[in-house]
Design an enzyme around this catalytic site. Structure first.
Site, short mmCIF file in Angstrom:
data_model
loop_
_atom_site.label_atom_id
_atom_site.label_comp_id
_atom_site.label_asym_id
_atom_site.label_seq_id
_atom_site.Cartn_x
_atom_site.Cartn_y
_atom_site.Cartn_z
CB VAL A 174 27.59 83.63 35.82
CG1 VAL A 174 26.37 84.14 35.07
CG2 VAL A 174 27.45 83.91 37.30
CG ASP A 191 30.40 90.28 41.18
OD1 ASP A 191 30.65 89.99 40.00
OD2 ASP A 191 30.76 89.57 42.16
CG MET A 234 37.69 81.91 39.56
SD MET A 234 38.37 81.66 37.90
CE MET A 234 37.50 80.16 37.41
NE ARG A 235 29.24 86.67 41.54
CZ ARG A 235 28.15 86.00 41.87
NH1 ARG A 235 28.24 84.97 42.68
NH2 ARG A 235 26.98 86.35 41.42
CB ALA A 236 32.67 86.32 34.75
#
Ligand code: ZN
Length: 651
Positions: A280, A194, A275-277
């Site tokens: 990014v 991740d 929410m990282r996706a």
């Protein structure tokens, strides 16, 4: 100085090059994970990036690469006076070897200065060296666990915090994390996976002309590195200038609402976690616009960003091939829905569901094949593999830990007297194993205070430190699976595969080694020699042929041999044998005799017998093995978690 292969001379690998360039433009994207088989020049491409990166302005003399415009307030070489004339140096690509020591990575205390001058001097490690540059880990999937932890901490906070031998140091460590790996050698821990902003799959070109060009260029480079590099100097300069220009443009690039909606819709459609996706993807899309000299993100940017940012983060069955690309159709559908103006933000994406990281959610890969005839599948050949039932969270199957301290945590770590050094501690009883460096380090700062004048060290009892060692309690889980006709009834085999997949998942999360022996017809085969790649294991399982007679004894004998070989190869692993059977045998000798010879090994029999009349053969087998039988249906039930603990035997 070693001449590196020029980036602009790399043939093909378009996604990889783009992913690296976007990160060079916007390091906040968070790096690249490069997956691919051996011999695809992954490392060459990554290393060639360094030459393109803009120079870095640093405070002169600071070993921690402080930015003169904003020096790190906690810099161990600080505080830095303002108004110092800055110095520029080339950006660094620092390689982190998978077997590096913790000291080398995190930094260490300079014992000599501590002892002679009584000061705590810190020797920076690789994390410090990589600050404001690239940290490259080749074979990142083979990185030792303790280094993964260090890396995760630094990557998450942008700060390296080192506590060692009585010294505590904190310094900035923000770097572009790039990892390369060959997935056949095992997967990454999900937390580390991740951390990588983007992920790309590389494979050697299948186009003969392109392959020829690769070879031609490589030969030319090897024959005359300097001359060859010179020929590409202009191309390299152009790329470097383009990166610098894109960096300047980056803050001005806007992300229109519809593009943002496209990003969130795609992330929702692919059911990614957290929410990282989304972040990014947004950063990658913005960087792409800047790279192409535009001031606004387009749907095309979003599409490309999705292709690079999502493959390794969509929520999926861990037995899917993480290298497989995105479902293009789904991507297009989500994008077109989000980008069509009259859309009422149709919320048809699946909800988060339970917030665990279990495999329960997200589309089962095989789907539910409703087209299958309900009858028995396997007469003689029966080679149509059953798609496994969706895996579920199983109970923990683990043999008893052998070290002191028991199975602490998922990774089954124990601390004790053997294993690798894992720091030092004040002994809680009689001192057993003196850690001399730690003891000296503890004593050093007090020498003046204790009135030391001569050459001898003034040592007190409270200075004593004992070495703490940490070993991995790792397991070998060997599955011995009946693939005969008696098990081949379509729905049954599905359930069995689902159960084994779930057990595999459990082993995967615990980083166990997993092997698979199957038996059918007249013989038993090692379908999978013990490996850490669960991906491999699940692939073999999915393609498992079924049908024929049931040579249970042969299966057990084969398992016995595999376990014996592994005991020689890797004696620290504790074996656990999982026999999946209904207990029947229709060819070969009586399995009970073989089973008794395996009584030394911790074992579980997953009893697949069903129907109104039960023979209880699996129970008899379990008794001979000295193990426990669990019914297949029970395996899925959480409340049985406790039972398994009784299964364990002390090795
Ligand atoms: Zn500094």
């Amino acid at each position: 100085m070693i001449v590196g292969y020029p980036f602009s001379a790399v043939v093909g690998h378009d996604d990889l090059k783009l992913a690296l360039l976007l990160n060079a433009v916007s390091p906040a994207i968070g790096g690249v994970l490069v997956r691919g088989e051996k011999g695809t020049a992954k490392s060459t491409v990554v290393r060639s990036l360094a030459a393109l990166l803009p120079e870095v302005a640093v405070v002169a003399g600071c070993r921690f690469s402080c930015d003169p415009a904003a020096p790190d307030p906690s810099c161990p070489d600080g505080p830095h006076e303002s108004g110092l004339s800055p110095q520029t140096r080339p950006a660094r690509l620092v390689e982190l070897p998978v077997g590096a020591s913790e000291d080398r990575v995190a930094g260490s205390l300079d014992l000599e200065r501590a002892l002679t001058e009584g000061v705590k001097a810190f020797e920076p490690g690789l994390l410090a060296a990589a600050h404001r540059g690239v940290l490259y880990v080749d074979e990142v999937n083979l990185l030792h666990d303790h280094l993964v932890d260090l890396l995760l901490d630094a990557a998450a906070m942008g700060v390296a915090h080192v506590e060692r031998e009585g010294v505590s140091v904190r310094h900035a460590a923000r770097f572009l994390l790039v990892g390369t790996m060959n997935p056949e050698e095992g997967e990454l821990r999900p937390q580390l996976l991740d951390r990588f902003g983007l992920a790309v799959e590389v494979r050697a070109s299948r186009d003969p002309a392109e392959r020829a060009e690769v070879v031609r260029r490589r030969l030319a480079f090897d024959a005359d590195p300097a001359g060859y590099t010179g020929a590409y100097a202009a191309g390299e300069r152009d790329l470097a200038q383009r990166i610098a220009a894109a960096r300047e443009r980056l803050p001005a690039v806007t992300l229109p609402d519809d593009a943002l909606r496209g990003i969130t819709a795609v992330c929702a459609a692919f059911d990614v976690e957290g929410m990282r996706a989304d972040l990014v993807m947004a950063r990658a899309a913005v960087a792409l616009a800047a790279w192409e000299g535009r001031d606004e993100v387009t749907p095309g940017d979003v599409r490309t960003a999705a292709r690079l940012a999502l493959p390794h983060r969509r929520r999926r069955d861990p037995f899917d091939d993480p290298g497989q690309g995105l479902d293009e159709e789904r991507l297009e559908q989500a994008l077109s829905e989000a980008l069509s103006p009259d859309d009422d933000s149709g919320d048809d994406a699946p909800d988060d569901g339970p917030d665990d990281d279990g495999p329960g959610g997200g589309g089962a890969p095989g789907g539910e094949p409703a087209d299958a005839p309900p009858g028995e599948g396997g007469g003689t050949g029966g080679r149509r593999p059953e798609s496994p039932g969706a895996p579920y969270r199983t109970r923990l199957l683990a043999p008893e830990a052998v070290g002191r301290g028991g199975p602490a945590g998922r990774r089954g770590r124990t601390t004790g007297e053997s294993g690798r050094a894992a720091g030092a501690r004040t002994p809680d009883g009689r001192l057993r194993r003196l850690d001399l460096p730690a003891t000296l380090a503890a004593a050093a700062p007090h020498q003046r205070g204790r009135g030391r004048t001569g050459s001898g060290l003034v040592l007190r009892r409270e200075d004593l430190r004992e070495a703490l060692r940490e070993g991995r309690e790792s397991n070998l889980v060997l599955f011995c699976v009946d693939a005969s006709g008696s098990m081949a009834a379509r729905t049954r085999m599905r359930a069995v595969k689902g159960a084994v997949l779930s057990l595999l998942l459990d082993a995967y999360q615990r980083r166990d080694k997993v092997g698979l022996v199957t038996f059918r017809g007249e013989e038993a085969t090692v379908a999978l020699p013990p490996t850490s790649s669960v991906e491999l294991a699940s692939g073999r399982l999915a393609r498992l042929a079924t049908g024929g007679r049931t040579p249970l004894a042969a299966g057990l004998r084969r398992a016995e041999r595999v376990l014996a070989a592994e005991r020689l190869r890797d004696p620290r692993r504790r074996p656990l044998l999982v026999v999946v059977t209904d207990g029947r045998h229709t060819s070969g000798p009586d399995p009970v005799i073989t089973a008794r010879r395996l009584a030394e090994v911790a074992s579980v029999v997953v009893d697949c017998e069903h129907g109104p009349v039960r023979l209880g053969l699996a129970g008899r087998l379990a008794a001979a093995l000295g193990g426990t039988a669990i019914r297949l249906e029970e395996l899925a039930a959480d409340h049985l978690a406790a039972v398994v603990r009784d299964v364990r035997k002390v090795a």
